[in-house]
Motif scaffolding. Structure first.
Motif, PDB file in Angstrom:
ATOM      1  N   ASN A 102      -6.724  47.220  -1.626  1.00 53.52           N
ATOM      2  CA  ASN A 102      -6.280  48.217  -2.609  1.00 53.52           C
ATOM      3  C   ASN A 102      -7.468  48.870  -3.312  1.00 53.52           C
ATOM      4  N   ILE A 103      -8.460  48.085  -3.658  1.00 49.54           N
ATOM      5  CA  ILE A 103      -9.638  48.659  -4.316  1.00 49.54           C
ATOM      6  C   ILE A 103     -10.379  49.580  -3.356  1.00 49.54           C
ATOM      7  N   ILE A 104     -10.564  49.132  -2.127  1.00 50.68           N
ATOM      8  CA  ILE A 104     -11.269  49.956  -1.149  1.00 50.68           C
ATOM      9  C   ILE A 104     -10.471  51.227  -0.851  1.00 50.68           C
ATOM     10  N   ASP A 105      -9.147  51.109  -0.731  1.00 48.64           N
ATOM     11  CA  ASP A 105      -8.316  52.294  -0.493  1.00 48.64           C
ATOM     12  C   ASP A 105      -8.424  53.287  -1.643  1.00 48.64           C
ATOM     13  N   PHE A 106      -8.518  52.783  -2.857  1.00 48.34           N
ATOM     14  CA  PHE A 106      -8.634  53.654  -4.024  1.00 48.34           C
ATOM     15  C   PHE A 106      -9.883  54.525  -3.927  1.00 48.34           C
ATOM     16  N   PHE A 107     -10.959  53.982  -3.367  1.00 49.31           N
ATOM     17  CA  PHE A 107     -12.231  54.703  -3.269  1.00 49.31           C
ATOM     18  C   PHE A 107     -12.436  55.357  -1.903  1.00 49.31           C
ATOM     19  N   ARG A 108     -11.429  55.386  -1.075  1.00 47.00           N
ATOM     20  CA  ARG A 108     -11.584  55.869   0.304  1.00 47.00           C
ATOM     21  C   ARG A 108     -12.283  57.222   0.374  1.00 47.00           C
ATOM     22  N   GLU A 109     -11.933  58.159  -0.454  1.00 48.05           N
ATOM     23  CA  GLU A 109     -12.549  59.490  -0.409  1.00 48.05           C
ATOM     24  C   GLU A 109     -13.369  59.764  -1.665  1.00 48.05           C
ATOM     25  N   LYS A 110     -13.846  58.696  -2.299  1.00 52.52           N
ATOM     26  CA  LYS A 110     -14.629  58.807  -3.528  1.00 52.52           C
ATOM     27  C   LYS A 110     -15.928  58.034  -3.354  1.00 52.52           C
ATOM     28  N   THR A 111     -16.794  58.139  -4.323  1.00 50.37           N
ATOM     29  CA  THR A 111     -18.015  57.343  -4.318  1.00 50.37           C
ATOM     30  C   THR A 111     -17.682  55.941  -4.820  1.00 50.37           C
ATOM     31  N   LEU A 112     -17.922  54.956  -3.984  1.00 52.52           N
ATOM     32  CA  LEU A 112     -17.633  53.566  -4.349  1.00 52.52           C
ATOM     33  C   LEU A 112     -18.767  53.030  -5.214  1.00 52.52           C
ATOM     34  N   ARG A 113     -18.435  52.730  -6.453  1.00 50.45           N
ATOM     35  CA  ARG A 113     -19.394  52.082  -7.353  1.00 50.45           C
ATOM     36  C   ARG A 113     -18.675  50.882  -7.937  1.00 50.45           C
ATOM     37  N   LEU A 114     -19.117  49.710  -7.508  1.00 54.29           N
ATOM     38  CA  LEU A 114     -18.408  48.494  -7.826  1.00 54.29           C
ATOM     39  C   LEU A 114     -19.408  47.382  -8.108  1.00 54.29           C
ATOM     40  N   VAL A 115     -19.163  46.633  -9.145  1.00 50.62           N
ATOM     41  CA  VAL A 115     -19.956  45.454  -9.474  1.00 50.62           C
ATOM     42  C   VAL A 115     -19.010  44.268  -9.388  1.00 50.62           C
ATOM     43  N   THR A 116     -19.440  43.221  -8.724  1.00 50.44           N
ATOM     44  CA  THR A 116     -18.572  42.063  -8.555  1.00 50.44           C
ATOM     45  C   THR A 116     -19.333  40.762  -8.783  1.00 50.44           C
ATOM     46  N   THR A 117     -18.604  39.777  -9.239  1.00 44.28           N
ATOM     47  CA  THR A 117     -19.144  38.424  -9.379  1.00 44.28           C
ATOM     48  C   THR A 117     -18.712  37.560  -8.199  1.00 44.28           C
ATOM     49  N   ASN A 118     -18.103  38.187  -7.203  1.00 46.41           N
ATOM     50  CA  ASN A 118     -17.568  37.432  -6.070  1.00 46.41           C
ATOM     51  C   ASN A 118     -18.658  36.706  -5.302  1.00 46.41           C
ATOM     52  N   TYR A 119     -18.302  35.537  -4.806  1.00 43.16           N
ATOM     53  CA  TYR A 119     -19.200  34.778  -3.955  1.00 43.16           C
ATOM     54  C   TYR A 119     -18.697  34.771  -2.524  1.00 43.16           C
ATOM     55  N   ASP A 120     -17.717  35.624  -2.236  1.00 46.62           N
ATOM     56  CA  ASP A 120     -17.301  35.848  -0.857  1.00 46.62           C
ATOM     57  C   ASP A 120     -17.624  37.297  -0.509  1.00 46.62           C
ATOM     58  N   LEU A 121     -17.445  37.669   0.737  1.00 45.06           N
ATOM     59  CA  LEU A 121     -17.775  39.021   1.193  1.00 45.06           C
ATOM     60  C   LEU A 121     -16.529  39.842   1.509  1.00 45.06           C
ATOM     61  N   ASN A 122     -15.385  39.473   0.963  1.00 51.78           N
ATOM     62  CA  ASN A 122     -14.137  40.136   1.327  1.00 51.78           C
ATOM     63  C   ASN A 122     -14.106  41.619   0.967  1.00 51.78           C
ATOM     64  N   LEU A 123     -14.698  42.016  -0.144  1.00 50.50           N
ATOM     65  CA  LEU A 123     -14.743  43.442  -0.481  1.00 50.50           C
ATOM     66  C   LEU A 123     -15.592  44.210   0.535  1.00 50.50           C
ATOM     67  N   SER A 124     -16.728  43.651   0.894  1.00 47.81           N
ATOM     68  CA  SER A 124     -17.598  44.294   1.888  1.00 47.81           C
ATOM     69  C   SER A 124     -16.911  44.381   3.246  1.00 47.81           C
ATOM     70  N   ILE A 125     -16.248  43.316   3.641  1.00 42.82           N
ATOM     71  CA  ILE A 125     -15.549  43.301   4.927  1.00 42.82           C
ATOM     72  C   ILE A 125     -14.426  44.338   4.933  1.00 42.82           C
ATOM     73  N   SER A 126     -13.674  44.411   3.845  1.00 44.02           N
ATOM     74  CA  SER A 126     -12.600  45.397   3.751  1.00 44.02           C
ATOM     75  C   SER A 126     -13.157  46.814   3.861  1.00 44.02           C
ATOM     76  N   ALA A 127     -14.257  47.085   3.175  1.00 44.19           N
ATOM     77  CA  ALA A 127     -14.875  48.417   3.238  1.00 44.19           C
ATOM     78  C   ALA A 127     -15.351  48.725   4.660  1.00 44.19           C
ATOM     79  N   GLU A 128     -15.982  47.757   5.296  1.00 42.20           N
ATOM     80  CA  GLU A 128     -16.455  47.956   6.668  1.00 42.20           C
ATOM     81  C   GLU A 128     -15.287  48.186   7.626  1.00 42.20           C
ATOM     82  N   ASN A 129     -14.191  47.438   7.437  1.00 40.60           N
ATOM     83  CA  ASN A 129     -13.005  47.602   8.291  1.00 40.60           C
ATOM     84  C   ASN A 129     -12.408  48.997   8.173  1.00 40.60           C
ATOM     85  N   LYS A 130     -12.605  49.626   7.027  1.00 45.06           N
ATOM     86  CA  LYS A 130     -12.058  50.963   6.786  1.00 45.06           C
ATOM     87  C   LYS A 130     -13.129  52.043   6.934  1.00 45.06           C
ATOM     88  N   ALA A 131     -14.283  51.668   7.518  1.00 40.30           N
ATOM     89  CA  ALA A 131     -15.394  52.595   7.788  1.00 40.30           C
ATOM     90  C   ALA A 131     -15.878  53.303   6.525  1.00 40.30           C
TER      91      ALA A 131
END
Length: 146
Positions: A102-131
């Motif tokens: 949902n976060i990645i979809d929100f930024f699909r046609e925008k500039t993604l600027r995101l700060v996270t405390t996550n210790y997994d790579l799920n946001l990065s993987i989701s972004a890569e999956n959606k090119a």
């Protein structure tokens, strides 16, 4: 837009304030995402992760200590906290969930600027999956605090 305006945009089952959507369109927003976003991926929150690391490693600290203090004490006794965290995340993580997408979809046609405390790579993987292209910065590129 006035602060009293309650207009919303419906995206992926979530009603977002139009003001937030407009700010993203105008590249005026940075999203801060905590580790709780990965709970639907079976990644533990910080408290549960701390307990899992300590329980699996046989450490038990008495007294009123914060999770950070417990981990610091275990590390001082030789426990490799980063390694233990990585092993738990690799074992439990089911990959990107609807929260990440949902976060990645929100930024699909925008500039993604995101700060996270996550210790997994799920946001990065989701972004890569959606090119979606983005730059990642890892510690110590960010301040570590006091």
């Amino acid at each position: 837009m006035s602060s009293g305006n309650k207009e919303t945009i419906h995206i992926n089952g979530i009603d977002l304030p139009k003001q937030l959507y407009d700010a993203a369109d105008n590249n005026e927003i940075v999203i801060f995402v905590g580790a709780g976003i990965s709970i639907p991926s079976n990644v533990p929150n910080f408290s549960d992760l701390t307990n899992e690391i300590l329980n699996e490693s046989g450490y038990n600290f008495e007294g009123d200590l914060s999770n950070s203090e417990k981990l610091e004490r275990a590390e001082a006794k030789g426990l490799n906290i980063r390694r233990e965290t990585r092993l738990i995340i690799e074992r439990r993580n089911k990959g990107p969930a609807f929260t990440h997408n949902n976060i990645i979809d929100f930024f699909r046609e925008k500039t993604l600027r995101l700060v996270t405390t996550n210790y997994d790579l799920n946001l990065s993987i989701s972004a890569e999956n959606k090119a979606l292209t983005f730059k990642s910065y890892y510690q110590p590129a960010l301040p570590t605090g006091d």
